[in-house]
Structures are given as structure tokens and as C-alpha cells.
Design an enzyme around this catalytic site. Sequence first.
Site, mmCIF file in Angstrom:
data_model
loop_
_atom_site.group_PDB
_atom_site.id
_atom_site.type_symbol
_atom_site.label_atom_id
_atom_site.label_comp_id
_atom_site.label_asym_id
_atom_site.label_seq_id
_atom_site.Cartn_x
_atom_site.Cartn_y
_atom_site.Cartn_z
ATOM 1 N N HIS A 109 -12.182 38.197 32.472
ATOM 2 C CA HIS A 109 -10.952 37.590 32.683
ATOM 3 C C HIS A 109 -10.053 38.229 33.464
ATOM 4 C CE1 HIS A 109 -8.608 34.104 32.182
ATOM 5 N NE2 HIS A 109 -7.416 34.682 32.431
ATOM 6 N N TYR B 20 -7.151 37.734 37.506
ATOM 7 C CA TYR B 20 -5.906 38.136 37.862
ATOM 8 C C TYR B 20 -6.046 38.893 38.946
ATOM 9 C CZ TYR B 20 -4.481 35.316 34.009
ATOM 10 O OH TYR B 20 -4.152 33.951 33.127
ATOM 11 N N HIS C 86 -11.393 23.247 36.665
ATOM 12 C CA HIS C 86 -10.302 24.144 36.458
ATOM 13 C C HIS C 86 -10.383 25.311 37.589
ATOM 14 C CE1 HIS C 86 -8.020 27.242 34.583
ATOM 15 N NE2 HIS C 86 -8.861 28.047 34.570
ATOM 16 N N PHE C 87 -11.630 25.809 37.664
ATOM 17 C CA PHE C 87 -11.402 27.050 38.722
ATOM 18 C C PHE C 87 -11.368 26.617 40.154
ATOM 19 C CE2 PHE C 87 -16.028 27.599 37.317
ATOM 20 C CZ PHE C 87 -16.553 27.524 38.589
ATOM 21 N N HIS C 88 -11.732 25.436 40.568
ATOM 22 C CA HIS C 88 -11.316 25.171 41.752
ATOM 23 C C HIS C 88 -10.072 24.807 42.313
ATOM 24 C CE1 HIS C 88 -15.797 24.984 42.050
ATOM 25 N NE2 HIS C 88 -15.670 25.190 43.492
ATOM 26 N N ARG D 81 -21.968 21.715 33.040
ATOM 27 C CA ARG D 81 -21.673 22.591 34.403
ATOM 28 C C ARG D 81 -23.225 23.163 34.679
ATOM 29 N NH1 ARG D 81 -18.409 28.193 32.908
ATOM 30 N NH2 ARG D 81 -18.728 28.519 35.195
ATOM 31 N N ARG D 82 -23.222 23.804 35.653
ATOM 32 C CA ARG D 82 -24.545 24.769 35.979
ATOM 33 C C ARG D 82 -25.882 24.054 35.869
ATOM 34 N NH1 ARG D 82 -22.566 30.826 33.913
ATOM 35 N NH2 ARG D 82 -21.615 31.213 36.070
#
Length: 559
Positions: free
Chosen positions: A221, A225, A375-377, A438-439
Site C-alpha cells: 500500500h 503512495y 480502480h487502479f487504472h 480479475r487476473r
Amino acid sequence: MNRQAIEPSLKKIILFDILLPMVLLILGIAMGFLQILYRAGVIHSRSFLGIEYYQGLTLHGAINAVVFTTFFAVAFGHAIIRYYTQKPLLLGWAWISLIAMTVGTVMAAIPMLTGKASVLYTFYPPLKAHPAFYFGLVLLVVGSWIAFFSWIPVYRAWKREHPGEKTPLALLGIFTTFIVWFIATIPVAVEIIFLLIPWSLGWTPTVNVPLARMLFWFFGHPLVYFWLLPAYVMYYTMLPKLTGGKLYSDFAGRFTFMWLIAFSAPIGIHHQYTEPAISTTWKAVHAFFTLLVAIPSLVTAFTLAASMEHGAREKGGSGLFGWWKKLPWVDTDRWMFSYLFAGLFLFIFGGITGIVNASYNLDNVVHNTAWLPAHFHQTVAGPVFLAYIGGSLLLLTTLTGREVAMKKLNVWIPYLWTFGVMVFSTGLFVGGVAGEPRRTNLGLSYMNPGSPLYQPQWKFSRLFGSIGGTIMFIAMLLFFVVFFATALRKKTREGALELPVSEPYHDEHVPALLSMRPWIVIAIVLLVIAYTAPFLELAKARYEGAPPYAPDNPIAQTK
Ligand code: HAS
């Protein structure tokens, strides 16, 4: 601040730090497009063009999210430290850092390219990689540490020469980035050195999977950041200037950086809400801290909006919404604005969906579904990626003295990418809520009409995912054309370092934000609170160790 001539050796280091990952990124992006083809059901096999599904996904994640980001953060760090301190860097150490990172990348790339490390960017055991992959990762990280440590004496010397002066915001942001990175990489170093390397070398027959996963997310995590912070440095120190105005509040920037030092790390268990080895109490504590880590991004949203408004009004904008027209949307001289703004737009949705993920019980609906890549794209492939590719182009042009090639095309690329990400993510969000995993090689199973697992109801989400992904792919092809055409064209002046620098509109004096030390102490205290009990819980749990597996075989490897 002015254009500064810098040492030719440093120029070479920064340019190499940018060009190597940019070349690798071509492969990383191609592997992303391959994912689209598999998941749309265009490819119905385990591999295509000799690249196996999980091998391609590993290359996609590792190059785009680990190699490209780490190299860029170091290159950008060198540039910021040199520019704002106006002092020469320790070039010997900068070379050692570059060599370690390059050797590490090559060591990790060989097993990935030969199919011996198809373990995805999270390298969760019991999937096992060739030992060279883990050694390569260690070298990449150590190389980035060397760069970080080499900046400390330069910064100290600057402090001595500027007693009582506030550390420039960009310098503070870069140190924050690498403090977060250093804290994050200690647990993953423990995981790799003590669990994964001995296991992959065959010295230990099994591995403690829950422990490895907890150490990974202790790193994983704050890693996000570490990705976000260099983009925040650009947002706070460049974006207001690009709009023609000032940073609305210097305090907001300092608060954001310090808060992220304190709260980036004690939240990793929000990736493990479904982990049986951890109790509900500690998952709830991590959920609470996760909501606290969103605060600086909310502060950033309002501060940047106010800064852009100030810039637009300085340029003659008026009215409640009329000032938006004065932003430099497609200004070819201030092209970096389009990269930064497009990322901010995506982050609105990436942030909201992050808060959904953080909400413990809602996460049960979306965990390990297509929702997560959506979300992460909108986060790492949104504000982070756009700021990094824009930042790479910016450093390339200033350091080599070349003008951006195809200026009109360049300024539209971030908007095209953003449109692609929005369409792609819409498909994946809808699919995720409907249970699309996913994956997973959907072409082999759920998107294969010949398979008993066929799920025709996911066609809508797949269609959106594929169209959006294809637009993203085209946007990146155009970016590569612009980037390499710029690198190859004739220079128009001597290369030097010149960055947009924003002055503060409100320059508040807040003593609590002047030093990083108390925030590092708070970070350590929070980590002790957040992780002591979960580690004790794992120590008490009696799970059998796991032997190694490969992704294409449900039977454990015997050697
Ligand atoms: Fe996340 C999973 C929660 C932020 C990346 N995240 C992931 C994964 C990645 C990732 C890669 O709690 C997948 C890992 C894997 O492979 O399994 N995330 C959050 C939360 C935030 C958040 C609460 N994530 C990020 C950032 C990332 C990133 C940043 C990369 C850089 N995330 C989670 C959780 C999971 C997770 C769970 C695990 C889920 C699971 O089940 O596995 C927050 O930090 C977000 C705060 C952000 C905001 C948005 C502020 C908006 C701004 C834009 C303003 C716009 C302006 C323009 C001014 C509150 C600053 C105005 C323009 C107009 C046109 C109006």
C-alpha cells in the site's frame, strides 16, 4: 527560478533513467493490449505469439507499475534535488544507483521473458519465480535507496546555507516520496530475503503464505503512495504555474506530504479483508486508517481547483464557471497542463472507488473482481502514469534542448488516454460488480462459447473494456511516436534544467509542518500499533507451509 546548466554526467544519468524504462514500456503496453484480446475472448488459448497469459500479465504489471515508476521517481528526484538546491549531486553514487537498478532490471527481466517468473507484480507465493527474479528486485530497490541516501548530504548542506528558510515544497515532496518508499521496502525486503529467496533456491521446502502476503501488503500500500507522490510534486509545484497563477495554499501541500508520511503504511491489511489469518478487529483498524489516508487527497482536490481558478482568473477568466474557459486546455506551449489535468479528472473516480474498496463490507463485493483493475487504472494509470510520461517528456526536452515534436498531437494524447481509461474502467466496474474475476484468462473459459463456463452476460463489460483498452493502446502508440521523434530531432538550444515553479498565494507559517522528523516518528508509532497484533495472530495461527507452484499447473512442483 532560472534555466540551470547542469553537469553533463548528471544529464546522462537522468536521461538514461528515463530512456531505458521508456523502451521497456513499449513491451509493457503491448502486453496490456494482449490482455484486452484474451479477456475479450478474441484469443482462446493459453498463449499467443509464444507469450503465455500469466507471463504477459506479469510483464505488463512489473514493467509499467514497478520498473517504469521506480526509474522515473529516481530521475525526477535527481532533477528536483539539483534544481532546487542548486548544488551538485554526489555523482559517483548516482552512477552506482543507476548501475544497480539497471542490472536488477535485467536480472528480473530474463526469467520473466523466458517464462520462469510468471508470478505477477505481486509475486504472491506459492507461485514461485526463478531466484534471479527476486535478486533482480532486490537490486532495483537497493539502487533506488542509494540515490535517496546520496541526496541527504546535499539537502543538509543546503539547510546549513539557508538557516531558518522553509524547505522548498518540491524538495519536501521528493523526500516524502523516498521516506515512504524506504519504510515500504523494508518489509518486502524481509519477505524476499528471508522467505522467497531461500524457498526458490530449494533451501526451504515450503513457504508461509499468509506471512508472505502480509509482508507484501505492508509494502504494497505505501507503494501506491510512492507512485502518487512524484505526481503530487508536479501538481503542487507545476500545475498552478502552468495555469498562469499561484498555488492556493502552501500549507495544504506541506500538510499533504506530511500526512502521507504518517498514514501511507499502517493500512496494508485493507488488501487482505478476506484473509482468514487476520482478525476482524485489525481489519477494522486498517479500514479506519485507510479512510484517514484519503484526507490529503481531498485537500489536494480543493487546493488544486482553487489554484487553477486563481490562474484562470489572472488570465481574465470570470463568472462562476466562465473561468474554466481560460485554462490552457490545448496550449502547445503549456502542454504539460493537459497531462496533469487529465490525470486529475481520472483521479476523481479512482478516489471514489478507492473509498468503496476501503469500506470493509463493500470490498467483499468487489475484491478480486474486474472492479480492481478499473480502480487502479484510474489511479496508477491515471494521475500517476500521465504525470510520469508527461514528466519524462518534460525532462527530455529541457535536458537535451529539443522542442517537443508534433506539438498539436502531443497536447491531445492525455485526453485520448483519459477517454480510453474511462470507457475501459466503466466496462470493468460493471463486470466486477457482476462477479467478473480479475487476473483470469477469460478467453479460455468465461468468454469462450465452447466452454461450459461461458458467461454471455459479461459481454457488455467486455465490449467496453476492449474498446477502452484499444483507445488507450492507440494513445500510447501516439505518445511513443511523439517521445522518440522528440528524442531524435535536432536540438534548438543547449540542454539545461528548467522546470515550472509555482509561487504560493497563501504562504502560511505552520511550525508543525516544518520538520519531517515528528511525522516519521508518528509513522513508526502507527506501524507498531497497526501491525504488532496481526503479526502475533499469524505467529499463533497454524497453517501448513506451501510448496512451490507454477500458474499453469494445479500440482505442486517437486523440484
Ligand atoms: Fe487503491 C487496491 C483503497 C488510492 C492503486 N489500489 C488498489 C490496487 C492498486 C491501487 C494498484 O481499501 C490493486 C492492488 C492489487 O493488485 O491487488 N486506494 C484506496 C483508497 C485510496 C486509494 C482509499 N490506489 C490509490 C492510489 C493508487 C492506488 C492513489 C495508485 C497510485 N485500493 C484501495 C483498497 C484496495 C485498493 C482498499 C484493495 C481492494 C481489494 O479488495 O483488493 C485513496 O487514497 C484515494 C483518495 C483519493 C481521492 C480523490 C481526490 C481527487 C483529486 C482530483 C481532483 C480533481 C480536480 C479536477 C481538482 C479522495 C485529487 C477537477 C476537474 C473537474 C472536471 C471537476
